[in-house]
Design an enzyme around this catalytic site. Structure first.
Site, PDB file in Angstrom:
ATOM      1  N   SER A   1     -26.632  20.790   7.567  1.00 30.21           N
ATOM      2  CA  SER A   1     -27.255  20.380   6.308  1.00 30.21           C
ATOM      3  C   SER A   1     -27.089  21.430   5.218  1.00 30.21           C
ATOM      4  O   SER A   1     -27.666  21.311   4.142  1.00 30.21           O
ATOM      5  CB  SER A   1     -28.748  20.112   6.523  1.00 30.21           C
TER       6      SER A   1
ATOM      7  N   LEU B   1     -25.892  28.768   5.939  1.00 33.10           N
ATOM      8  CA  LEU B   1     -26.979  29.734   6.086  1.00 33.10           C
ATOM      9  C   LEU B   1     -26.454  31.142   5.860  1.00 33.10           C
ATOM     10  O   LEU B   1     -25.447  31.545   6.451  1.00 33.10           O
ATOM     11  CB  LEU B   1     -27.598  29.624   7.476  1.00 33.10           C
TER      12      LEU B   1
ATOM     13  N   ASP C   1     -33.008  16.841  16.404  1.00 27.66           N
ATOM     14  CA  ASP C   1     -31.955  17.839  16.604  1.00 27.66           C
ATOM     15  C   ASP C   1     -32.476  18.950  17.522  1.00 27.66           C
ATOM     16  O   ASP C   1     -32.322  20.135  17.240  1.00 27.66           O
ATOM     17  CB  ASP C   1     -31.497  18.409  15.265  1.00 27.66           C
TER      18      ASP C   1
END
Length: 895
Positions: free
Chosen positions: A530, A533, A649
């Site tokens: 998504s 990072l 998830d």
């Protein structure tokens, strides 16, 4: 004076003996000195275990010498330095210089790579080679057949591929050959029949095909033969009956066909026989059991065996378990000639075609499963306590077959049926008077439910008409939360929430760009599903993790959904959101608290002792702590949020750990409210617009709490086995691994779990029980039927009280059993593992020590119905309390 002289002389002699011994134990060869130092470097061993300036023969752990030369090396249990941990490999070339080496043991020591061919040419004196659980890959080198002095060869639990080298048959001194739990293919070499000293051959859990080669019966020294979990075909050779010393024979999970050979009756020393899950057909010879006087365990389940059960089954003096379930055995039970031993045995005759009346002597047996047959007549109350009798044609008892089914079975065989003891023809197994008495009540219920059904149909029609009429009228509340749709998309896309409370501080784009050195590659942690990072350092020195969400590449809906989740949840088990930056339209930044120990995947084998830079996997206490923490987070989402939230998830990469290894669950971008949420009323659920089924990152096809439970079960297996990466994938290889691993989890056999336990995990007896308990919990979570998986709050409770799971006589269990008609939560929870399954996609049935089938299926009241087991019906529907009983159960726990 004379006595003093004797004492002095004795002291001198002892001193010279010690000096001589010290001299003999000193490494004399400079070549071997150099070889050991290079081996120390290539394996990355610690100075604490192999001190560079000390003599290896006297001071190096695991090194043994004789006459100043190295004869044995064991690196099993040793730890690597940080450098060695970062680059583990099969780097043992210097062993070639140790000409007198007899033993090399690297069990459980990570050695990824293939076994070099020179092993068979340069290590001619090798007697023991132990490479089990070393992550070794590649083929078994044919040169190993040259090690003529080899007596023990352990290559099990690795990633070996290819055919088994036929040259291994040349190892005539070999006593133990274990190649199990690999990926070997091809057939069993015929040359194995020449290994005259072989006592144990284990080729289980591979992909070996073909037939059992001729000549196996000549290996008279063989005591253990395990060929299970392969693809062997044809019939079982009768010559196996010549193995007079055989103690254990396991041929299960293959594709054998044909009848059992009569010659197997010659296995007089056989202690255990397992021939389950094959395609064996035909009858058991009447004298089949007569020659097997030493038999203790017989498993012939899930075949196509038929005919009558040989009467010799009762004459086995040492019998502990016999399972012939799921076959086509027919006829009446042979008359029981009771002896002191047979009454202690456990019998599983379920799912056959046995008929007739039951002998009253069955009440003397320990446990007997006779379910799924066609027995008729009455049984005493004593018999009912020791036997499972559902799905028969017995009188009075509940859960029997229908009258029509029983009549058909008996009439086809020309046998007389008692019609459930009724005085005349009837269509019910219960007395006619009872049917007449309840007929009026049945009519009333039909009328009530018929009226309700009509009302529901009318409501559905009205709702559909309203939807059609209002299809073009926008929902005002939706308009407030959604922005314009992007080009080419007919659906509206959510905007950022107008209420930013609960989303932390507001950062400027410049602040966060500076913290990450303009989002440099050196600060990139990983590419998430998504967003990317990055590790960042704020101006005040705080280390943070910054997620960069490019809305041109990532789904806006997932990003908004994550923000909404953070606004709703208030639990310390989730990664704290420290702030955000929404300055740019297409680039959003979220700031999270930094977790020093990263995720579970990266910290599992991290050094725990920085002073000596040792390589060590997480200890058991930490693993259990992590499991409980993750369960707390999921239990919060499932049971304390309204509506329930599904993570979708759950995997080792989503379980983050702070500096004290406390769990902080992340990866919330896929989370959403559970589909078909039961908190709303019927009209609300009917009016809800249909949503597109969206596949989660882990393969979820819908947002359902049961899916989280399944994924969490895989995480628990990773903690038990040390096999990381299972929870991140769902391919055929993983499914096969799960099927194989679950077969080693039994509620009645603690020792089985040691075969799948992480070899680097060192536990005492109490901790072993906790490992066993976690494995059992994992199996229940991995039930293939979602409705039969446990609720997460029960999973959490089981992990918090692991010893209650495996110690059924605990005080809490006894209290619950006394205070309620249902069994205690843990007995009920794990009792379901005794159930059998008829589902085609269930885990293969295993037989526990009580002789009942277990398939890992755990019942749940969420299914809204009863799921009756074919082997232990009394525990069915007790797995988790029905909704009406939950309050009572929890009230009992509070006391």
């Amino acid at each position: 004076m004379e006595a003093k002289r004797v004492l002095v002389l004795a002291a001198l002699v002892l001193f010279f003996i010690q000096c001589a011994a010290a001299q003999r134990s000193t490494l004399n060869s400079s070549v071997e000195w150099s070889a050991l130092r290079r081996l120390r470097s290539s394996l990355g061993l610690r100075a604490r275990d192999w001190p560079i300036k000390a003599d290896p023969c006297r001071n190096w752990t695991g090194v043994e010498c004789r006459d100043g030369q190295v004869t044995a090396i064991s690196v099993s249990g040793l730890r690597r330095t940080r450098v060695g941990r970062m680059n583990p490999r099969f780097a043992v070339d210097t062993l070639a210089n140790l000409t007198l080496l007899e033993t090399f043991n690297a069990s459980g020591f990570l050695l990824p790579g293939s076994i070099p061919e020179w092993f068979g040419f340069r290590l001619q004196g090798l007697q023991v080679l132990d490479l089990r659980s070393c992550a070794v890959n590649g083929a078994v080198p044919s040169s190993l057949g040259n090690l003529s002095r080899l007596t023990h060869l352990y290559l099990n639990h690795n990633n070996l591929t290819g055919n088994i080298a036929s040259s291994l048959g040349q190892l005539t001194e070999l006593s133990v050959l274990d190649l199990s739990r690999n990926f070997l293919t091809g057939s069993i070499p015929a040359s194995f029949s020449m290994m005259s000293n072989l006592s144990m051959l284990d080729l289980s859990s591979n992909y070996i095909s073909g037939t059992v080669p001729a000549g196996f019966g000549s290996v008279s020294s063989l005591r253990v033969l395990n060929l299970s979990y392969n693809s062997l075909t044809a019939s079982i050779p009768g010559e196996l009956g010549n193995l007079s010393q055989l103690v254990e024979l396991d041929l299960s999970k293959n594709s054998f066909s044909g009848a059992l050979p009569v010659e197997l009756g010659g296995l007089r020393s056989l202690k255990g026989m397992r021939i389950g899950s094959n395609s064996l057909e035909g009858q058991l010879p009447e004298g089949f059991f007569s020659g097997l006087s030493q038999l203790e365990v017989v498993v012939l389940s899930q075949n196509k065996l038929d005919g009558r059960i040989p009467s010799g089954v009762w004459s086995l003096p040492g019998l502990r378990l016999i399972d012939i379930s799921a076959n086509n055995f027919t006829g009446e039970l042979p008359s029981v000639g009771l002896n002191g031993n047979v009454t202690r045995a456990i019998f599983n005759f379920s799912d056959n075609m046995l008929y007739g009346s039951l002998n009253s002597s069955i009440r003397f047996f320990n446990l007997t499963d006779l379910s799924g047959n066609y027995f008729q007549g009455k049984v005493s109350d004593d018999s009912q306590r020791n036997a499972t009798l559902d799905r028969n044609c017995l009188q009075v008892l509940p859960d029997q077959r229908s009258l029509a089914d029983c009549r058909l079975f008996y009439s086809e065989r020309g046998l007389q049926f008692d019609d459930f003891g009724a005085s005349g023809p009837t269509d019910s197994p219960f007395p006619v008077s009872a049917s007449k008495k309840n007929r009026r009540r049945v009519y009333i219920l039909i009328g009530v439910f018929g009226g309700l059904a009509l009302i529901v149909v009318m409501v559905v029609i009205v709702v559909l008409l309203l939807r059609k009429c209002n299809k073009s009228i926008p929902d005002q509340r939706s308009i407030a939360d959604k922005g314009p749709a992007p080009d080419g998309d007919g659906q509206t896309v959510p905007k950022e929430p107008s209420e930013l409370s609960g989303l932390g501080d507001v950062f400027s784009y410049e602040q966060l760009a500076h913290a990450t050195s303009e989002f440099s590659e050196s600060n990139l942690i990983k590419h998430g599903h998504s967003g990317d990072l990055y590790r960042g350092i704020l101006e005040n020195g705080t280390i943070v993790v910054i997620k960069r969400v490019d809305l041109r590449s990532f789904d806006r809906e997932s990003y908004i959904r994550e923000l909404e989740i953070f606004r709703k949840i208030s639990n310390t088990r989730f990664v704290p959101l420290l702030g955000h930056c929404f300055e740019h339209e297409n680039e959003k930044l979220l700031v999270y608290k930094y977790m020093p120990n990263g995720d579970l995947a990266s910290s599992f084998y991290r050094a725990t002792d920085l002073e000596d830079e040792s390589m060590q996997s997480l200890d058991w206490i930490t693993r259990l702590k992590i499991a409980i923490g993750a369960a707390e987070a999921l239990s919060y989402l499932h049971h304390e949020c309204n509506p329930p939230l599904v993570h979708r998830d759950v995997q080792v990469g989503s379980i983050l750990l702070d500096d004290k290894f406390e769990v902080r669950v992340g990866s919330l971008s896929e989370s959403r409210a559970q589909d078909g949420d039961s908190h709303g009323n019927v009209i609300t659920r009917l009016l809800r617009k249909p949503q597109t089924s969206e596949q989660g990152t882990s393969g979820s096809s819908s947002a359902n709490c049961a899916y989280d439970v399944f994924c969490f079960g895989k995480v628990l297996l990773e903690l038990v086995t040390g096999k990381l990466g299972i929870s991140k994938s769902d391919d055929a290889t993983i499914r096969e691994w799960l099927e194989h691993t679950l077969s080693y989890i039994s509620v009645h056999d603690k020792e089985l779990v040691t075969k799948i336990m992480d070899p680097s995990l060192i536990v005492d007896e109490d901790f072993l029980e906790e490992v066993w308990a976690m494995a059992i919990v994992a199996r229940s979570c991995l039930n293939p039927r979602p409705s039969k998986r446990p609720l997460m709050r029960y999973v959490l409770k089981a992990l918090e009280n692991p010893l209650k799971v495996v110690r059924e006589d605990s005080s809490s269990s006894a209290r619950l059993q006394t205070a309620s008609s249902r069994k205690s939560w843990n007995v009920a929870f794990f009792g379901s593992l005794r159930h059998s399954s008829s589902d085609s996609n269930t885990v293969p049935t295993q037989i526990n020590s009580n002789g009942f089938k277990q398939s890992g299926r755990v019942g749940s009241h969420s299914s809204g119905g009863n799921d009756y087991s074919s082997s232990h019906k009394r525990l069915s529907s007790e797995i988790f309390p029905e909704p009406i009983a939950i309050t009572d159960m929890e009230r009992l726990d509070e006391h």
